[in-house]
Design a protein around this motif. Structure first.
Motif, PDB file in Angstrom:
ATOM      1  N   ARG A   1      -8.353  36.180  28.351  1.00 25.02           N
ATOM      2  CA  ARG A   1      -7.408  35.077  28.330  1.00 25.02           C
ATOM      3  C   ARG A   1      -7.243  34.509  26.917  1.00 25.02           C
ATOM      4  O   ARG A   1      -6.141  34.297  26.455  1.00 25.02           O
ATOM      5  CB  ARG A   1      -7.898  33.984  29.286  1.00 25.02           C
ATOM      6  CG  ARG A   1      -6.895  32.903  29.590  1.00 25.02           C
ATOM      7  CD  ARG A   1      -7.342  32.129  30.827  1.00 25.02           C
ATOM      8  NE  ARG A   1      -6.436  31.050  31.142  1.00 25.02           N
ATOM      9  CZ  ARG A   1      -6.594  29.810  30.706  1.00 25.02           C
ATOM     10  NH1 ARG A   1      -7.623  29.507  29.950  1.00 25.02           N
ATOM     11  NH2 ARG A   1      -5.729  28.873  31.037  1.00 25.02           N
ATOM     12  N   CYS A   2      -8.367  34.236  26.243  1.00 27.62           N
ATOM     13  CA  CYS A   2      -8.262  33.584  24.928  1.00 27.62           C
ATOM     14  C   CYS A   2      -8.765  34.460  23.785  1.00 27.62           C
ATOM     15  O   CYS A   2      -8.745  34.041  22.635  1.00 27.62           O
ATOM     16  CB  CYS A   2      -9.018  32.261  24.930  1.00 27.62           C
ATOM     17  SG  CYS A   2     -10.819  32.438  24.981  1.00 27.62           S
TER      18      CYS A   2
ATOM     19  N   CYS B   1     -12.927  37.778  25.966  1.00 24.27           N
ATOM     20  CA  CYS B   1     -12.213  37.105  27.053  1.00 24.27           C
ATOM     21  C   CYS B   1     -10.778  37.607  27.116  1.00 24.27           C
ATOM     22  O   CYS B   1     -10.077  37.632  26.102  1.00 24.27           O
ATOM     23  CB  CYS B   1     -12.241  35.596  26.806  1.00 24.27           C
ATOM     24  SG  CYS B   1     -11.203  34.665  27.942  1.00 24.27           S
TER      25      CYS B   1
ATOM     26  N   CYS C   1     -15.271  31.387  31.111  1.00 27.99           N
ATOM     27  CA  CYS C   1     -15.229  31.550  29.660  1.00 27.99           C
ATOM     28  C   CYS C   1     -15.581  30.220  28.990  1.00 27.99           C
ATOM     29  O   CYS C   1     -14.955  29.209  29.280  1.00 27.99           O
ATOM     30  CB  CYS C   1     -13.844  32.003  29.210  1.00 27.99           C
ATOM     31  SG  CYS C   1     -13.704  32.064  27.406  1.00 27.99           S
TER      32      CYS C   1
ATOM     33  N   ALA D   1     -15.068  29.435  25.947  1.00 32.54           N
ATOM     34  CA  ALA D   1     -14.111  29.103  24.884  1.00 32.54           C
ATOM     35  C   ALA D   1     -12.843  28.454  25.442  1.00 32.54           C
ATOM     36  O   ALA D   1     -12.451  27.377  25.015  1.00 32.54           O
ATOM     37  CB  ALA D   1     -13.767  30.346  24.082  1.00 32.54           C
ATOM     38  N   CYS D   2     -12.205  29.086  26.425  1.00 27.67           N
ATOM     39  CA  CYS D   2     -10.968  28.518  26.965  1.00 27.67           C
ATOM     40  C   CYS D   2     -11.242  27.736  28.246  1.00 27.67           C
ATOM     41  O   CYS D   2     -10.343  27.132  28.808  1.00 27.67           O
ATOM     42  CB  CYS D   2      -9.926  29.608  27.194  1.00 27.67           C
ATOM     43  SG  CYS D   2     -10.415  30.863  28.398  1.00 27.67           S
TER      44      CYS D   2
HETATM   45 ZN    ZN Z   1     -11.471  32.474  27.173  1.00 27.02          ZN
END
Ligand code: ZN
Ligand code: ZN
Length: 96
Positions: free
Chosen positions: A27-28, A25, A63, A65-66
């Motif tokens: 982002r995270c 990802c 995503c 996760a985030c």
């Molecule tokens: Zn993420």
């Protein structure tokens, strides 16, 4: 033979046609398994590699996760997989 930059983990347990590969990802930085056909995402790549039929956690481009609805995904090359210590998720190479 072209150099295999992004090895597949296994065939997709949902659509059967696609291959699961590792993506990060943007982002995270979470690493997930994603199918190149049906675009489902599993946040626990090890689990879907070992068990096959496992519920996916998200679908591209979100995503798990985030929890961002749309993130940029980067496909992990073999080198990056090695660096992340995730080689054990890859199928064993042919021994010849
Ligand atoms: Zn993420
Ligand atoms: Zn699939």
């Amino acid at each position: 033979m072209p150099k295999q930059e992004a090895p597949a983990l296994r065939s997709c347990p949902v659509c059967g046609d696609g291959l699961l590969r590792l993506y990060r990802c943007g982002r995270c930085d979470a690493v997930v398994a994603m199918c190149d056909e049906c675009e489902l995402i599993w946040s626990d790549a090890a689990k879907v590699v070992r068990r096959g039929k496992t519920k996916s956690n998200a679908a591209f481009p979100a995503c798990p996760a985030c929890e961002a609805k749309r993130v940029k995904w980067f496909r992990l090359s073999l080198e990056e997989i090695r660096e992340a210590g995730l080689e054990s998720l890859l199928p064993s190479p042919p021994s010849d």
